[in-house]
Design a protein around this motif. Structure first.
Motif, PDB file in Angstrom:
ATOM      1  N   THR A 174       0.844  -1.195   0.000  1.00 17.96           N
ATOM      2  CA  THR A 174       0.000   0.000   0.000  1.00 17.96           C
ATOM      3  C   THR A 174       0.880   1.246   0.000  1.00 17.96           C
ATOM      4  N   PRO A 175       0.403   2.336  -0.565  1.00 19.46           N
ATOM      5  CA  PRO A 175       1.210   3.558  -0.617  1.00 19.46           C
ATOM      6  C   PRO A 175       1.167   4.316   0.697  1.00 19.46           C
ATOM      7  N   ASP A 176       2.145   5.158   0.902  1.00 20.42           N
ATOM      8  CA  ASP A 176       2.158   6.082   2.029  1.00 20.42           C
ATOM      9  C   ASP A 176       1.738   7.441   1.488  1.00 20.42           C
ATOM     10  N   ASN A 177       0.565   7.903   1.895  1.00 20.99           N
ATOM     11  CA  ASN A 177       0.040   9.161   1.350  1.00 20.99           C
ATOM     12  C   ASN A 177       0.884  10.364   1.748  1.00 20.99           C
ATOM     13  N   PRO A 192       4.945   9.821  -0.847  1.00 21.09           N
ATOM     14  CA  PRO A 192       4.569   9.055  -2.046  1.00 21.09           C
ATOM     15  C   PRO A 192       5.650   8.113  -2.553  1.00 21.09           C
ATOM     16  N   ASP A 193       6.919   8.386  -2.200  1.00 16.84           N
ATOM     17  CA  ASP A 193       7.985   7.525  -2.697  1.00 16.84           C
ATOM     18  C   ASP A 193       8.210   6.317  -1.797  1.00 16.84           C
ATOM     19  N   LYS A 194       7.380   6.154  -0.764  1.00 14.89           N
ATOM     20  CA  LYS A 194       7.510   5.017   0.150  1.00 14.89           C
ATOM     21  C   LYS A 194       6.236   4.176   0.155  1.00 14.89           C
ATOM     22  N   VAL A 195       6.393   2.925   0.602  1.00 15.64           N
ATOM     23  CA  VAL A 195       5.256   1.994   0.629  1.00 15.64           C
ATOM     24  C   VAL A 195       5.281   1.196   1.932  1.00 15.64           C
ATOM     25  N   ARG A 196       4.140   0.598   2.246  1.00 16.55           N
ATOM     26  CA  ARG A 196       4.035  -0.321   3.375  1.00 16.55           C
ATOM     27  C   ARG A 196       3.795  -1.722   2.838  1.00 16.55           C
TER      28      ARG A 196
END
Length: 341
Positions: free
Chosen positions: A38-41, A44-48
């Protein structure tokens, strides 16, 4: 993890960041293990990343194998996928409830790929890192106020409903109602004239046709059982009462005269004054804190971490104060332990 798998995972993350596949993607490795990304709002360049729990059709034992050996089900996964109509299914259920997902630390694309790769290469279940546990006295007070307001509303609604039930019963016992029909009521009040005629028809001439008109007639109402039909009351009194119609849509049997009188007596009985449910007592800061600690320990068990110690709970308050929040000044009594700030 091989180069092809790493590239496949990278492509999945890129699609996610481009928002071409919604707010999350589910990436599957060749051995069947799947990961929800899932994206990190905020960044934006990071994810979970979360690993989903695998489960094949009717092959529950794989869950036990998975915890001991994340790659142990690969052989079964591949053999089952060859069978007709037995395509493997991955249950989209993460280790965490939705409200805990924001606690998962976001990773850069490269770190996310490396962490997934390491979990697969080291043959272990992927477990994300979560942010430190934080407690804030002001937030606890807000939650206590909100929960108590809701409980007061629930209590008032329950009290109003109880009074309504009692008023409906009093109306159904009015002197203007013929004695035989007293006590019969539904949510709107005493049963109507058509309902009375149906009851009287069956009482005077029992048959499948007259019972069919009575069976679904609501003749009782209270706060515990709500609306109850004659058929529902019969089932509660007689274990041999039919639970369904036969194949022809007819009644296998109908209540005899003695049973029908019991049904009517049960329906016209006064409503039971139920005790107030246990959810209504007001909460305290202690109980809210206890609930938060229990939730945190549940997450920590999933991550194979040790449960919170007294010092860590106190540190959680300090962490909030250091971040500009309001720290707790005093002590909480939680079970047999006392937490002090």
């Amino acid at each position: 993890m091989d180069v092809f798998s790493r590239r496949s995972l990278l492509n999945a993350i890129v699609r996610l960041q481009d928002r071409k596949e919604g707010e999350k993607v589910c990436w599957r490795h060749a051995n069947g293990r799947t990961f929800e990304i899932t994206p990190d709002n905020q960044e934006p360049d990071k994810v979970r990343v979360i690993e989903n729990e695998p489960r094949l059709y009717d092959f529950i034992c794989l869950n036990r194998i998975w915890w001991d050996d994340p790659n142990g089900y690969e052989k079964a996964y591949r053999s089952w996928s060859c069978l007709p109509y037995q395509e493997p299914s991955i249950r989209d259920k993460s280790l965490f409830k939705c409200r805990f997902r924001l606690r998962i630390i976001s990773l850069s694309v490269e770190d996310a790929i490396d962490s997934v790769s390491d979990a697969i290469d080291q043959n272990r279940v992927y477990r994300p890192i979560i942010t430190p546990f934080v407690l804030n006295y002001k937030d606890l007070l807000v939650q206590v106020k909100q929960e108590n307001m809701q409980r007061i509303r629930n209590y008032n609604e329950y009290y109003i409903k109880q009074k309504k039930v009692e008023n409906l019963y009093e109306q159904s016992m009015g002197a203007d109602i013929p004695y035989f029909f007293r006590g019969f009521r539904n949510e709107d009040g005493p049963i109507c004239e058509d309902g009375r005629n149906c009851l009287l028809s069956f009482f005077n001439s029992p048959s499948i046709d007259t019972w069919d008109k009575v069976a679904d007639l609501i003749i009782s109402y209270d706060i515990i059982n709500h609306n109850r039909t004659a058929w529902e009351i019969w089932i509660s009194l007689d274990p041999s009462a039919p639970r369904s119609l036969n194949e022809d849509g007819d009644w296998p049997k109908i209540p005899d005269e003695e049973m029908f009188i019991r049904i009517l007596e049960t329906a016209r009985s006064a409503p039971t004054r139920a005790r107030m449910p246990k959810i209504f007592p007001l909460v305290t800061i202690d109980s809210v804190l206890n609930s938060k600690v229990i939730q945190e320990n549940a997450i920590r068990r999933d991550l194979e971490m040790t449960e919170l110690t007294d010092a860590e709970v106190n540190e959680a308050f300090s962490r909030s104060a250091g971040g500009g929040g309001v720290a707790f000044s005093g002590s909480f009594q939680l079970g047999n332990s006392q937490y002090t700030r």
